[in-house]
Design a protein around this motif. Structure first.
Motif, PDB file in Angstrom:
ATOM      1  N   VAL A  98      52.310  40.753  39.237  1.00 29.11           N
ATOM      2  CA  VAL A  98      51.323  39.729  38.879  1.00 29.11           C
ATOM      3  C   VAL A  98      50.724  39.097  40.142  1.00 29.11           C
ATOM      4  O   VAL A  98      49.518  38.843  40.205  1.00 29.11           O
ATOM      5  CB  VAL A  98      51.954  38.663  37.950  1.00 29.11           C
ATOM      6  CG1 VAL A  98      51.029  37.489  37.753  1.00 29.11           C
ATOM      7  CG2 VAL A  98      52.302  39.289  36.605  1.00 29.11           C
ATOM      8  N   ASP A  99      51.548  38.861  41.157  1.00 35.67           N
ATOM      9  CA  ASP A  99      51.026  38.328  42.412  1.00 35.67           C
ATOM     10  C   ASP A  99      50.075  39.316  43.081  1.00 35.67           C
ATOM     11  O   ASP A  99      49.063  38.913  43.655  1.00 35.67           O
ATOM     12  CB  ASP A  99      52.163  37.965  43.369  1.00 35.67           C
ATOM     13  CG  ASP A  99      52.780  36.618  43.041  1.00 35.67           C
ATOM     14  OD1 ASP A  99      52.210  35.896  42.194  1.00 35.67           O
ATOM     15  OD2 ASP A  99      53.819  36.287  43.635  1.00 35.67           O
TER      16      ASP A  99
ATOM     17  N   ASN B  64      44.613  46.324  44.600  1.00 34.35           N
ATOM     18  CA  ASN B  64      44.515  45.144  45.458  1.00 34.35           C
ATOM     19  C   ASN B  64      45.414  45.242  46.685  1.00 34.35           C
ATOM     20  O   ASN B  64      45.186  44.550  47.673  1.00 34.35           O
ATOM     21  CB  ASN B  64      44.874  43.877  44.678  1.00 34.35           C
ATOM     22  CG  ASN B  64      43.804  43.518  43.677  1.00 34.35           C
ATOM     23  OD1 ASN B  64      42.661  43.932  43.783  1.00 34.35           O
ATOM     24  ND2 ASN B  64      44.180  42.751  42.675  1.00 34.35           N
TER      25      ASN B  64
ATOM     26  N   TYR C  55      48.254  41.452  41.504  1.00 30.63           N
ATOM     27  CA  TYR C  55      47.044  41.396  40.689  1.00 30.63           C
ATOM     28  C   TYR C  55      46.175  40.197  41.076  1.00 30.63           C
ATOM     29  O   TYR C  55      44.956  40.282  41.115  1.00 30.63           O
ATOM     30  CB  TYR C  55      47.436  41.330  39.210  1.00 30.63           C
ATOM     31  CG  TYR C  55      46.264  41.212  38.278  1.00 30.63           C
ATOM     32  CD1 TYR C  55      45.457  42.317  38.012  1.00 30.63           C
ATOM     33  CD2 TYR C  55      45.962  40.009  37.654  1.00 30.63           C
ATOM     34  CE1 TYR C  55      44.384  42.224  37.149  1.00 30.63           C
ATOM     35  CE2 TYR C  55      44.888  39.908  36.792  1.00 30.63           C
ATOM     36  CZ  TYR C  55      44.109  41.017  36.543  1.00 30.63           C
ATOM     37  OH  TYR C  55      43.030  40.909  35.700  1.00 30.63           O
ATOM     38  N   ARG C  56      46.828  39.099  41.406  1.00 26.28           N
ATOM     39  CA  ARG C  56      46.105  37.873  41.798  1.00 26.28           C
ATOM     40  C   ARG C  56      45.804  37.809  43.295  1.00 26.28           C
ATOM     41  O   ARG C  56      45.375  36.772  43.785  1.00 26.28           O
ATOM     42  CB  ARG C  56      46.927  36.653  41.397  1.00 26.28           C
ATOM     43  CG  ARG C  56      47.061  36.507  39.917  1.00 26.28           C
ATOM     44  CD  ARG C  56      47.886  35.311  39.554  1.00 26.28           C
ATOM     45  NE  ARG C  56      48.052  35.215  38.115  1.00 26.28           N
ATOM     46  CZ  ARG C  56      49.026  34.595  37.514  1.00 26.28           C
ATOM     47  NH1 ARG C  56      49.961  33.991  38.237  1.00 26.28           N
ATOM     48  NH2 ARG C  56      49.096  34.560  36.209  1.00 26.28           N
ATOM     49  N   LYS C  57      46.065  38.897  44.007  1.00 29.86           N
ATOM     50  CA  LYS C  57      45.794  39.040  45.445  1.00 29.86           C
ATOM     51  C   LYS C  57      46.575  38.051  46.300  1.00 29.86           C
ATOM     52  O   LYS C  57      46.034  37.368  47.159  1.00 29.86           O
ATOM     53  CB  LYS C  57      44.297  38.911  45.727  1.00 29.86           C
ATOM     54  CG  LYS C  57      43.476  39.992  45.081  1.00 29.86           C
ATOM     55  CD  LYS C  57      42.025  39.869  45.445  1.00 29.86           C
ATOM     56  CE  LYS C  57      41.247  40.979  44.754  1.00 29.86           C
ATOM     57  NZ  LYS C  57      39.833  40.897  45.075  1.00 29.86           N
ATOM     58  N   ARG C  58      47.875  37.981  46.036  1.00 27.46           N
ATOM     59  CA  ARG C  58      48.777  37.180  46.862  1.00 27.46           C
ATOM     60  C   ARG C  58      50.161  37.809  46.762  1.00 27.46           C
ATOM     61  O   ARG C  58      50.333  38.840  46.153  1.00 27.46           O
ATOM     62  CB  ARG C  58      48.777  35.725  46.423  1.00 27.46           C
ATOM     63  CG  ARG C  58      49.128  35.525  44.978  1.00 27.46           C
ATOM     64  CD  ARG C  58      49.055  34.091  44.568  1.00 27.46           C
ATOM     65  NE  ARG C  58      49.386  34.016  43.151  1.00 27.46           N
ATOM     66  CZ  ARG C  58      49.380  32.926  42.468  1.00 27.46           C
ATOM     67  NH1 ARG C  58      49.075  31.800  43.050  1.00 27.46           N
ATOM     68  NH2 ARG C  58      49.683  32.932  41.202  1.00 27.46           N
TER      69      ARG C  58
END
Length: 148
Positions: free
Chosen positions: A116-117, A56, A119-122
């Motif tokens: 984790v961010d 990502n 992974y969540r695209k942020r």
């Protein structure tokens, strides 16, 4: 961690080598595994989450400075696969260090949050990727100076 394929082992080695300081590889590896244990508590596959987070963040194109007729131009170009992975890892670790400085918490927690961010695209690394992509699209008029 014994059932990893070659790319996943290479990814973990790159992570360790990027974070190494003063030759303390064992200490960095232990810190990385603590981050992985933090991710494992969320009931997700650690390696798949890490690979997806890096995918990502990978940039498609980047900007290089080219000197032409006494003028320096920012010329966009396509990034190779290894360079994409290197930039993604570097940006994730930079984001973790920036979080650590601003929130004054452990590096393992900051690394976990940044992964984790991603992974969540942020997150900080994603913003850096988007700014680079935006810069490359703004400078696409100078693509005629690309010769590599």
């Amino acid at each position: 961690m014994g059932s990893l394929d070659g790319e996943q082992k290479e990814l973990i080695n790159k992570l360790v080598n990027f974070r190494i300081q003063e030759g303390k590889k064992t200490r960095v590896r232990a810190s990385l595994y603590q981050t992985f244990h933090r991710i494992a508590r969320t009931d997700r596959d650690i390696i798949k989450l890490m690979v997806e987070a890096i995918d990502n963040i990978k940039p498609i194109c980047e900007v290089k400075k080219v000197r032409r007729a006494r003028t320096i131009y920012d010329v966009p170009g396509i990034v190779g696969r290894n360079r994409q992975q290197t930039l993604a890892i570097r940006w994730i670790l930079e984001g973790a260090f920036k979080r650590r400085i601003s929130y004054r918490i452990s590096l393992e927690k900051c690394s976990f949050d940044e992964i984790v961010d991603a992974y969540r695209k942020r997150g900080i690394a994603r913003k850096k990727r988007e700014s680079l992509q935006e810069l490359a699209s703004d400078k696409r008029g100078f693509a005629r100076f690309r010769w590599w």
